[in-house]
Design a protein around this motif. Structure first.
Motif, mmCIF file in Angstrom:
data_model
loop_
_atom_site.group_PDB
_atom_site.id
_atom_site.type_symbol
_atom_site.label_atom_id
_atom_site.label_comp_id
_atom_site.label_asym_id
_atom_site.label_seq_id
_atom_site.Cartn_x
_atom_site.Cartn_y
_atom_site.Cartn_z
ATOM 1 N N GLY A 23 -3.994 13.412 23.895
ATOM 2 C CA GLY A 23 -3.583 12.753 22.678
ATOM 3 C C GLY A 23 -2.368 13.699 22.092
ATOM 4 O O GLY A 23 -1.582 13.065 21.591
ATOM 5 N N ALA A 24 -2.640 15.033 22.049
ATOM 6 C CA ALA A 24 -1.833 15.956 21.468
ATOM 7 C C ALA A 24 -0.291 15.756 22.154
ATOM 8 O O ALA A 24 0.717 15.820 21.477
ATOM 9 N N ALA A 25 -0.245 15.585 23.650
ATOM 10 C CA ALA A 25 1.115 15.451 24.296
ATOM 11 C C ALA A 25 1.718 14.359 23.813
ATOM 12 O O ALA A 25 2.741 14.260 23.676
ATOM 13 N N ILE A 26 0.826 13.169 23.761
ATOM 14 C CA ILE A 26 1.361 11.684 23.238
ATOM 15 C C ILE A 26 1.975 11.828 21.893
ATOM 16 O O ILE A 26 3.020 11.066 21.696
ATOM 17 N N ALA A 27 1.360 12.431 21.026
ATOM 18 C CA ALA A 27 1.672 12.479 19.836
ATOM 19 C C ALA A 27 3.175 13.279 19.572
ATOM 20 O O ALA A 27 3.975 12.936 18.926
ATOM 21 N N ALA A 28 3.174 14.476 20.264
ATOM 22 C CA ALA A 28 4.364 15.281 20.359
ATOM 23 C C ALA A 28 5.539 14.265 20.911
ATOM 24 O O ALA A 28 6.563 14.254 20.327
ATOM 25 N N ILE A 29 5.357 13.460 21.817
ATOM 26 C CA ILE A 29 6.360 12.752 22.250
ATOM 27 C C ILE A 29 6.675 11.511 21.182
ATOM 28 O O ILE A 29 7.900 11.341 20.852
ATOM 29 N N ALA A 51 3.960 18.418 4.181
ATOM 30 C CA ALA A 51 4.436 16.872 4.434
ATOM 31 C C ALA A 51 4.540 16.979 6.138
ATOM 32 O O ALA A 51 4.194 16.134 6.665
ATOM 33 N N GLN A 52 5.093 18.021 6.720
ATOM 34 C CA GLN A 52 5.165 17.889 8.043
ATOM 35 C C GLN A 52 3.851 18.168 8.831
ATOM 36 O O GLN A 52 3.968 17.430 9.741
ATOM 37 N N GLN A 53 2.969 18.871 8.440
ATOM 38 C CA GLN A 53 1.535 18.826 8.938
ATOM 39 C C GLN A 53 0.845 17.800 8.752
ATOM 40 O O GLN A 53 0.125 17.214 9.836
ATOM 41 N N ALA A 54 1.034 16.927 7.641
ATOM 42 C CA ALA A 54 0.527 15.632 7.553
ATOM 43 C C ALA A 54 0.941 14.608 8.422
ATOM 44 O O ALA A 54 0.398 13.737 8.887
ATOM 45 N N ALA A 55 2.385 14.767 8.631
ATOM 46 C CA ALA A 55 2.917 13.807 9.387
ATOM 47 C C ALA A 55 2.533 14.096 10.913
ATOM 48 O O ALA A 55 2.241 12.964 11.578
ATOM 49 N N ARG A 56 2.364 15.377 11.348
ATOM 50 C CA ARG A 56 1.746 15.526 12.590
ATOM 51 C C ARG A 56 0.359 15.061 12.785
ATOM 52 O O ARG A 56 0.132 14.618 13.872
ATOM 53 N N LEU A 57 -0.416 15.138 11.914
ATOM 54 C CA LEU A 57 -1.761 14.705 11.974
ATOM 55 C C LEU A 57 -1.869 13.092 12.126
ATOM 56 O O LEU A 57 -2.323 12.720 12.989
ATOM 57 N N ASN A 58 -0.940 12.460 11.386
ATOM 58 C CA ASN A 58 -0.800 11.043 11.409
ATOM 59 C C ASN A 58 -0.345 10.602 12.727
ATOM 60 O O ASN A 58 -1.039 9.587 13.259
ATOM 61 N N ASN A 59 0.445 11.136 13.403
ATOM 62 C CA ASN A 59 1.147 10.982 14.728
ATOM 63 C C ASN A 59 0.140 11.310 15.802
ATOM 64 O O ASN A 59 0.090 10.195 16.786
ATOM 65 N N LEU A 60 -0.672 12.258 15.406
ATOM 66 C CA LEU A 60 -1.804 12.475 16.471
ATOM 67 C C LEU A 60 -2.660 11.354 16.630
ATOM 68 O O LEU A 60 -3.114 10.945 17.380
ATOM 69 N N GLY A 61 -3.002 10.959 15.322
ATOM 70 C CA GLY A 61 -3.882 9.610 15.081
ATOM 71 C C GLY A 61 -3.468 8.487 15.801
ATOM 72 O O GLY A 61 -4.109 7.712 16.352
ATOM 73 N N THR A 62 -1.998 8.106 15.683
ATOM 74 C CA THR A 62 -1.549 7.049 16.420
ATOM 75 C C THR A 62 -1.660 7.304 17.868
ATOM 76 O O THR A 62 -1.998 6.356 18.586
ATOM 77 N N ALA A 63 -1.619 8.341 18.381
ATOM 78 C CA ALA A 63 -1.835 8.655 19.759
ATOM 79 C C ALA A 63 -3.175 8.444 20.211
ATOM 80 O O ALA A 63 -3.470 7.710 21.405
ATOM 81 N N LEU A 64 -4.122 8.915 19.318
ATOM 82 C CA LEU A 64 -5.522 8.364 19.640
ATOM 83 C C LEU A 64 -5.889 7.071 19.586
ATOM 84 O O LEU A 64 -6.671 6.536 20.459
ATOM 85 N N MET A 65 -5.277 6.224 18.620
ATOM 86 C CA MET A 65 -5.530 4.838 18.838
ATOM 87 C C MET A 65 -5.048 4.390 20.156
ATOM 88 O O MET A 65 -5.763 3.356 20.567
#
Length: 488
Positions: A23-29, A51-65
């Motif tokens: 998931g972390a790799a997909i979120a990074a992409i 804000a950057q950390q929150a956006a990172r967490l959100n995007n990790l969530g989209t990868a997990l979804m």
């Protein structure tokens, strides 16, 4: 029998997709992708780092979804919104995750608050529509969908969704109009065709209803259109979570980086007790694979060669160096001409396994741990079926098990160059080439995985002797339509 009793339910449940990337790799992409969402005033936003950390967490969530890991995704969205309460996108995403987890009571206040923060986001109203429909509150659901349509009047899924609710509310004429509009916007919308058939039957237009049902049957059986389903990823674009744009990173000076070529050692250089190189041992000449265990163990490099040791195994010894591993130690033995290899955990035991394409057959080695492998080709059911040129692990049917796709040349006159070995989930594979129409034509070389048509199903791009690569579109079930990637 009435027409309705013969209808097939278009909302069949699909198997959850499982992807091999973490998931972390997909979120990074995915974090590089942009998304349109509401920005509160600058005074309401967290500082840049937060804000950057929150956006990172959100995007990790989209990868997990995307991996169907909904509970983990919901936790990431919640953490992102707690960290930056101005990041409305994270709240909407959390609400969507909770809806598909069937935690409706938790989802409703989160989505309602997000709707106040950003009433211009169609995702929040669409999610509330799904929530209220699932809760049996169809009047509320219809009001939610009307807000979506006010914002996005050209969304066919929203028109279908509104029509299906109006049909439940016995507003048949309005439902028929919504289905007609959905089909005007998307003539291949299978669910709208099904809904139209139901509405027309209620309106007493039997012939028109039968014609609509026949179109629905054709769309689904020919895999031209796929019905929506009440599962995440299958209920329209506005039911999907979205990434947050990442704040621009602070670009630092590039670290000095130098690559140094390193020759691979021969067997006698490793100090193998009293053993000379086997007769026919050759230099590496084909593909290569790197296996790096997730638990911090040593990495292994597999090089394709020819002769008595067609697969050469090397173990990382630190500082970028590798030492040759004898076949007796690794358990990997093969004679012939090595062509290509692929690494993947085909049996989902947490240990990456190895598939090897030789010039005349495919071998499968199960990772036993501690640097040991076992040849399970015979028990897996994989047998010579083409003359391989390339090999790829891919979950072609989205059932959570890695399948094997092998390119190459036909092994007999009139044969096909490709082979798909479907993973049965019990350590065995079945030749599924005919069922998927992935056999191809001429000679093929390599396959690239993609989602070229953005339907959330993994497609194949296959190169070979043709004038252009062949695009095999994944229909999720049945035969893959094939077409040239480009012309001219």
């Amino acid at each position: 029998m009435t027409i309705l009793s013969a209808f097939r339910n278009p909302f069949r449940r699909r198997r959850a997709a499982a992807w091999s990337l973490p998931g972390a790799a997909i979120a990074a992409i995915l974090s590089a992708c942009s998304a349109s969402f509401f920005f509160p005033p600058a005074s309401a936003r967290a500082d840049a780092n937060t804000a950057q950390q929150a956006a990172r967490l959100n995007n990790l969530g989209t990868a997990l979804m995307n991996q169907q890991l909904l509970e983990k995704a919901e936790a990431e969205f919640a953490q992102a919104y707690t960290l930056d309460p101005a990041l409305t996108r994270a709240a909407v995403n959390q609400g969507i995750a909770l809806v598909y987890l069937q935690r409706l009571a938790e989802a409703e206040p989160i989505l309602e608050k997000a709707a106040v923060q950003d009433p211009s986001d169609p995702h929040v109203w669409y999610a509330l529509g799904i929530l209220h429909r699932n809760a049996g509150e169809n009047e509320k659901a219809l009001e939610d969908l009307k807000k979506v349509l006010a914002l996005r009047p050209r969304d066919a899924d929203a028109h279908y969704f509104a029509g299906s609710i109006e049909l439940e509310l016995q507003q048949t004429q309005q439902a028929e109009e919504q289905f007609q509009e959905a089909l005007r916007l998307n003539p291949l919308h299978a669910s709208a065709e099904f809904g139209l058939a139901r509405a027309l039957q209620r309106l007493g237009q039997t012939a028109a209803s039968q014609a609509a049902f026949q179109r629905f049957t054709h769309l689904t059986q020919a895999k031209i259109g796929v019905p929506l389903a009440h599962t995440y990823g299958d209920e329209g674009r506005y039911s999907l979570v979205e990434n947050s744009p990442m704040p621009p990173p602070q670009v630092q000076a590039m670290a000095p980086l130098v690559f140094v070529p390193q020759a691979m050692p021969k067997m006698e250089e490793t100090g193998a007790a009293g053993r000379a190189p086997a007769s026919g041992d050759g230099n590496p000449q084909g593909g290569a694979c790197l296996l790096a265990p997730a638990e911090g163990g040593g990495s292994y490099l597999f090089l394709m060669s020819a002769g008595a040791e067609a697969i050469q195994v090397y173990r990382g010894s630190g500082a970028g160096a590798f030492v040759r591993v004898p076949a007796a130690e690794s358990g990997i033995t093969a004679t012939g001409e090595g062509v290509a290899c692929a690494v993947g955990d085909y049996d989902n035991d947490g240990l990456p396994d190895l598939a090897v394409a030789l010039s005349d057959r495919v071998l499968l080695f199960k990772n036993m741990g501690q640097g040991r492998f076992r040849d399970v080709t015979a028990s897996s059911g994989i047998h010579p079926a083409n003359l391989p040129a390339g090999i790829t692990f891919v979950d072609i049917d989205h059932d959570g098990d890695l399948d094997l796709f092998v390119t190459g040349r036909p092994s007999s006159s009139g044969g096909e160059p490709n082979r798909l070995w479907r993973n049965n989930g019990d350590g065995t594979f079945t030749d599924w080439t005919a069922a998927t129409a992935l056999g191809g034509a001429g000679e093929t070389v390599s396959a690239t995985l993609s989602d070229l048509n953005n339907d959330r199903a993994v497609d194949l791009l296959v190169t070979g002797s043709g004038a252009a690569p062949t695009f095999f579109a994944n229909p999720r079930e049945g035969a893959f339509p094939a077409s040239p990637l480009y012309s001219g």
